[in-house]
Design a protein around this motif. Structure first.
Motif, short mmCIF file in Angstrom:
data_model
loop_
_atom_site.label_atom_id
_atom_site.label_comp_id
_atom_site.label_asym_id
_atom_site.label_seq_id
_atom_site.Cartn_x
_atom_site.Cartn_y
_atom_site.Cartn_z
N LEU A 1 0.81 -1.22 0.00
CA LEU A 1 0.00 0.00 0.00
C LEU A 1 0.85 1.27 0.00
O LEU A 1 0.42 2.30 -0.53
N CYS A 2 2.03 1.22 0.59
CA CYS A 2 2.80 2.45 0.84
C CYS A 2 4.00 2.66 -0.07
O CYS A 2 4.55 3.76 -0.10
N SER A 3 4.43 1.64 -0.80
CA SER A 3 5.72 1.72 -1.50
C SER A 3 5.62 2.12 -2.96
O SER A 3 6.60 1.97 -3.71
N GLY A 4 4.48 2.60 -3.41
CA GLY A 4 4.37 3.05 -4.80
C GLY A 4 4.12 1.93 -5.78
O GLY A 4 4.45 2.05 -6.97
N HIS A 5 3.53 0.85 -5.33
CA HIS A 5 3.18 -0.26 -6.23
C HIS A 5 2.17 0.20 -7.27
O HIS A 5 2.18 -0.27 -8.41
N TRP A 6 1.27 1.12 -6.87
CA TRP A 6 0.29 1.72 -7.78
C TRP A 6 0.41 3.25 -7.71
O TRP A 6 1.07 3.79 -6.83
N THR A 7 -0.27 3.93 -8.62
CA THR A 7 -0.39 5.38 -8.49
C THR A 7 -1.30 5.69 -7.30
O THR A 7 -2.08 4.82 -6.86
N HIS A 8 -1.22 6.91 -6.79
CA HIS A 8 -1.92 7.25 -5.56
C HIS A 8 -3.45 7.18 -5.70
O HIS A 8 -4.15 6.98 -4.71
N ASP A 9 -3.95 7.35 -6.91
CA ASP A 9 -5.40 7.34 -7.11
C ASP A 9 -5.90 6.00 -7.67
O ASP A 9 -7.04 5.91 -8.14
N TYR A 10 -5.06 4.96 -7.58
CA TYR A 10 -5.47 3.66 -8.12
C TYR A 10 -6.61 3.08 -7.28
O TYR A 10 -6.50 3.00 -6.05
N PRO A 11 -7.72 2.66 -7.93
CA PRO A 11 -8.86 2.15 -7.16
C PRO A 11 -8.68 0.70 -6.74
O PRO A 11 -8.41 -0.18 -7.58
#
Length: 271
Positions: free
Chosen positions: A205-215
């Protein structure tokens, strides 16, 4: 007369809407024998010009929710209705920690979305109930308008002598911010999943696995190991319908401002 009518009408309309919300909140509380708190952020209109102003989780929200929790008996369940794009990490962590410390069962309802800080709050609950189309979001900290993991990734791609001092300072802050949020996520998940699993969830959740607005819908959350239910009560949707209209100066936190007592203590079934 027209001028007076134009001034009075919005006041009466807002008063009626507030009464309808409180009546439905009381109905949900009686049905579930709980304290209902809403944290609902909508686009607001200010002044007669009608400029939209978007609301976020702030210190005022955390202060109000902490007061609501203080007015709730330790063993009484709390139902938090959450609809927010996120906001200040400090405020979200205060709310999450207070909910985790509450002895009674805490249920978070997400009818549409609870991103960023809203996700942090949801993870602190004993039970998360989402609409099948509702989403949570990643928790990578934002430094200014930049994702902390992306700052670190950019610095790692260059020789340190080619990076200016300001960017190196931002990278140092970003590294600390990611570590701090991860530690908090592990803390609030500690009684729900094994520590190793909590660390895995926090890292994703915290390490940038997705963009910040990824649903993140309920299926993705379940795959990660986060328990989510989808049996949303109809009353929650009904309450959200009463928050559609933008209202100037409407507080985003709402609850019945009175101390509650357990039914067993009163002896007459009343609060």
């Amino acid at each position: 007369m027209i001028f007076i009518f134009s001034l009075v009408t919005p006041f009466l309309k807002n008063s009626a809407l507030k009464s309808a919300r409180e009546a439905l909140i009381r109905e949900i509380e009686k049905k579930r024998n709980s304290r209902v708190i809403t944290l609902i952020h909508r686009a607001e209109s200010i002044s007669f010009l009608g400029f939209p102003v978007r609301r976020y989780i702030d210190i005022e929200d955390s202060e109000e929710i902490l007061r609501a929790i203080k007015l709730t008996p330790p063993d009484m369940p709390i139902d938090l209705i959450l609809h927010t794009p996120g906001g200040l990490v400090l405020a979200a962590e205060q709310i999450a920690r207070a909910l985790k410390m509450h002895r009674g069962k805490v249920t978070v309802f997400v009818p549409h979305y609870a991103m960023s800080g809203g996700t942090l709050i949801a993870l602190a609950a004993d039970e998360i109930i989402m609409d099948e189309n509702a989403v949570l979001g990643p928790l990578d900290p934002q430094i200014g308008n930049m994702p902390a993991p992306s700052i670190l990734a950019a610095v790692r791609k260059k020789d340190v002598n080619q990076v200016d001092d300001q960017t190196l300072i931002l990278a140092d802050i970003a590294e600390k911010a990611i570590r701090q949020v991860k530690e908090f996520v592990v803390e609030i998940l500690s009684d729900k999943v094994p520590k190793e699993k909590a660390e895995e969830i926090a890292d994703k959740l915290c390490s940038g696995h997705w963009t910040h607005d990824y649903p993140l819908n309920y299926e993705k959350l379940r795959e990660m190991g986060i328990q989510v239910k989808t049996d949303m009560p109809q009353e929650i949707y009904d309450l959200m319908d009463l928050y559609k209209q933008a209202e100037p100066k409407r507080p985003s936190v709402n609850y019945i401002p009175a101390p509650y007592y357990n039914r067993k203590e009163t002896g007459n079934g009343n609060r």
